[in-house]
Design a protein around this motif. Sequence first.
Motif, PDB file in Angstrom:
ATOM      1  N   GLY A  30      43.318  -0.715  26.528  1.00 14.28           N
ATOM      2  CA  GLY A  30      42.336  -0.451  27.570  1.00 14.28           C
ATOM      3  C   GLY A  30      42.400   0.987  28.022  1.00 14.28           C
ATOM      4  N   GLU A  31      41.768   1.284  29.152  1.00 22.69           N
ATOM      5  CA  GLU A  31      41.765   2.658  29.657  1.00 22.69           C
ATOM      6  C   GLU A  31      41.924   2.675  31.172  1.00 22.69           C
ATOM      7  OE1 GLU A  31      38.051   4.798  29.490  1.00 22.69           O
ATOM      8  OE2 GLU A  31      36.899   2.935  29.355  1.00 22.69           O
ATOM      9  N   TRP A  32      42.512   3.767  31.667  1.00 18.74           N
ATOM     10  CA  TRP A  32      42.655   3.997  33.096  1.00 18.74           C
ATOM     11  C   TRP A  32      41.509   4.880  33.568  1.00 18.74           C
ATOM     12  CZ3 TRP A  32      46.031   1.488  36.135  1.00 18.74           C
ATOM     13  CH2 TRP A  32      47.140   0.875  35.531  1.00 18.74           C
ATOM     14  N   VAL A  33      40.970   4.566  34.740  1.00 18.67           N
ATOM     15  CA  VAL A  33      39.843   5.310  35.321  1.00 18.67           C
ATOM     16  C   VAL A  33      40.226   5.796  36.710  1.00 18.67           C
ATOM     17  CG1 VAL A  33      37.444   5.145  36.092  1.00 18.67           C
ATOM     18  CG2 VAL A  33      38.175   3.929  34.030  1.00 18.67           C
ATOM     19  N   ASP A  34      39.904   7.033  37.015  1.00 20.52           N
ATOM     20  CA  ASP A  34      40.153   7.593  38.344  1.00 20.52           C
ATOM     21  C   ASP A  34      38.945   7.308  39.231  1.00 20.52           C
ATOM     22  OD1 ASP A  34      40.951   9.048  40.547  1.00 20.52           O
ATOM     23  OD2 ASP A  34      41.391  10.886  39.449  1.00 20.52           O
ATOM     24  N   LEU A  35      39.164   6.630  40.349  1.00 21.52           N
ATOM     25  CA  LEU A  35      38.092   6.284  41.291  1.00 21.52           C
ATOM     26  C   LEU A  35      38.154   7.150  42.541  1.00 21.52           C
ATOM     27  CD1 LEU A  35      38.335   2.375  41.055  1.00 21.52           C
ATOM     28  CD2 LEU A  35      36.935   3.928  39.680  1.00 21.52           C
ATOM     29  N   THR A  36      38.775   8.323  42.423  1.00 20.48           N
ATOM     30  CA  THR A  36      39.014   9.209  43.567  1.00 20.48           C
ATOM     31  C   THR A  36      38.234  10.504  43.416  1.00 20.48           C
ATOM     32  OG1 THR A  36      41.291   8.376  43.472  1.00 20.48           O
ATOM     33  CG2 THR A  36      40.843  10.189  44.993  1.00 20.48           C
ATOM     34  N   HIS A  37      37.479  10.875  44.444  1.00 22.13           N
ATOM     35  CA  HIS A  37      36.823  12.176  44.455  1.00 22.13           C
ATOM     36  C   HIS A  37      37.854  13.283  44.701  1.00 22.13           C
ATOM     37  CE1 HIS A  37      32.693  10.805  44.284  1.00 22.13           C
ATOM     38  NE2 HIS A  37      32.869   9.994  45.312  1.00 22.13           N
ATOM     39  N   ASP A  38      37.589  14.463  44.158  1.00 22.39           N
ATOM     40  CA  ASP A  38      38.424  15.622  44.467  1.00 22.39           C
ATOM     41  C   ASP A  38      38.325  15.949  45.958  1.00 22.39           C
ATOM     42  OD1 ASP A  38      38.991  15.864  41.791  1.00 22.39           O
ATOM     43  OD2 ASP A  38      37.642  17.561  41.447  1.00 22.39           O
ATOM     44  N   PHE A  39      39.461  16.268  46.564  1.00 21.85           N
ATOM     45  CA  PHE A  39      39.453  16.810  47.921  1.00 21.85           C
ATOM     46  C   PHE A  39      39.233  18.313  47.805  1.00 21.85           C
ATOM     47  CE2 PHE A  39      41.260  12.732  48.708  1.00 21.85           C
ATOM     48  CZ  PHE A  39      40.995  12.441  50.036  1.00 21.85           C
ATOM     49  N   ALA A  40      38.137  18.798  48.365  1.00 15.00           N
ATOM     50  CA  ALA A  40      37.784  20.218  48.228  1.00 15.00           C
ATOM     51  C   ALA A  40      36.947  20.645  49.424  1.00 15.00           C
ATOM     52  CB  ALA A  40      36.999  20.447  46.935  1.00 15.00           C
ATOM     53  N   ASN A  41      36.967  21.915  49.731  1.00 10.42           N
ATOM     54  CA  ASN A  41      36.150  22.430  50.820  1.00 10.42           C
ATOM     55  C   ASN A  41      34.683  22.087  50.565  1.00 10.42           C
ATOM     56  OD1 ASN A  41      38.320  23.615  52.182  1.00 10.42           O
ATOM     57  ND2 ASN A  41      38.163  25.497  51.012  1.00 10.42           N
ATOM     58  N   GLY A  42      34.001  21.639  51.617  1.00  8.24           N
ATOM     59  CA  GLY A  42      32.572  21.348  51.520  1.00  8.24           C
ATOM     60  C   GLY A  42      32.227  19.934  51.127  1.00  8.24           C
ATOM     61  N   ILE A  43      33.220  19.069  50.901  1.00  8.32           N
ATOM     62  CA  ILE A  43      32.884  17.681  50.547  1.00  8.32           C
ATOM     63  C   ILE A  43      32.254  16.984  51.752  1.00  8.32           C
ATOM     64  CG2 ILE A  43      34.665  17.511  48.775  1.00  8.32           C
ATOM     65  CD1 ILE A  43      36.375  15.916  50.785  1.00  8.32           C
ATOM     66  N   PRO A  44      31.458  15.945  51.525  1.00  7.90           N
ATOM     67  CA  PRO A  44      30.832  15.232  52.640  1.00  7.90           C
ATOM     68  C   PRO A  44      31.865  14.677  53.615  1.00  7.90           C
ATOM     69  CG  PRO A  44      29.822  14.590  50.566  1.00  7.90           C
ATOM     70  CD  PRO A  44      31.019  15.416  50.212  1.00  7.90           C
ATOM     71  N   SER A  45      31.539  14.764  54.896  1.00 10.49           N
ATOM     72  CA  SER A  45      32.410  14.202  55.918  1.00 10.49           C
ATOM     73  C   SER A  45      31.557  13.660  57.054  1.00 10.49           C
ATOM     74  CB  SER A  45      33.388  15.256  56.461  1.00 10.49           C
ATOM     75  OG  SER A  45      32.696  16.341  57.036  1.00 10.49           O
ATOM     76  N   PHE A  46      32.126  12.722  57.813  1.00  7.44           N
ATOM     77  CA  PHE A  46      31.397  12.137  58.934  1.00  7.44           C
ATOM     78  C   PHE A  46      30.991  13.256  59.889  1.00  7.44           C
ATOM     79  CE2 PHE A  46      30.769   9.212  62.542  1.00  7.44           C
ATOM     80  CZ  PHE A  46      30.100   8.194  61.889  1.00  7.44           C
TER      81      PHE A  46
END
Length: 271
Positions: A30-46
């Motif tokens: 099988g395969e492993w999948v990353d379900l995490t967005h990169d933490f970076a300046n400018g990412i969407p936030s509340f």
Amino acid sequence: MKSVTIRLLTSGFLALTFMAPLQAFEFGPGEWVDLTHDFANGIPSFPRGKTYQHEEAFVGETRGGYYMATYNYAASEHVGTHLDAPIHFHKEGKSIEQLPFQQLMGDVIVVDIKAAVAANMNYLATVKDLADWEDRHGRIPDDAIVMFNTGLANVWPDATRYLGTDLKGNEGVAAMKNPGIHKDAAAFLAKQRRIKAVGIDSISFDNSLQSDRMAHRILFAHDIPGVENVANLDILPPTGAYLIGLPMKIKGGSAAPIRLIAFIPEQAGAN
């Protein structure tokens, strides 16, 4: 694809490779999948929350003549791919460090609501959506982790498209458009099924149609934590994958950044 073996203690804990294993569990091909967005300046936030900020502290050659890089970061607990703990909306609920890590390890199912969200950015997943999933795939398994695929992960990190607005503060909150989970669907999962956690690839389980945050309140009152801003749910099959999530262990935290991954067995693609 590679065959992956994870060694487990009989209690269910992951064992490090240098420890003598008492039991071995073979994931198989099988395969492993990353379900995490990169933490970076400018990412969407509340809109009312502190944005993610990553800044250079020192990068370059030190007085000792060798290279070193170090950075500072700051953010709300509720930014990026993160886990909401029950204490977020339930006074007696567990905080991040009180959640057993096994609660974010297990079989994961994916409920696809992309078509409904494409027609209405404020769509709330319904009991019918869950019933339709069960009609196709069988009853939601006990101890499953339930993910809702809204399709919004595909516009990340475009904050305006992801949130439906570029406004900040109270104005931004009022103008937000995002899909979530209807309170009736939350109650169905909490009371009529036995699940470990939920997740969604949008900014929140709730939106302006549920300004009283009922999806959060219902789930958290039943000790069911949830992940927001999940990535890559399009890759997961509706059933058959195995999820592992490890949040930053923030003592007393109402939420924490989480690294979320999933294993997809070869045969899962046929489900």
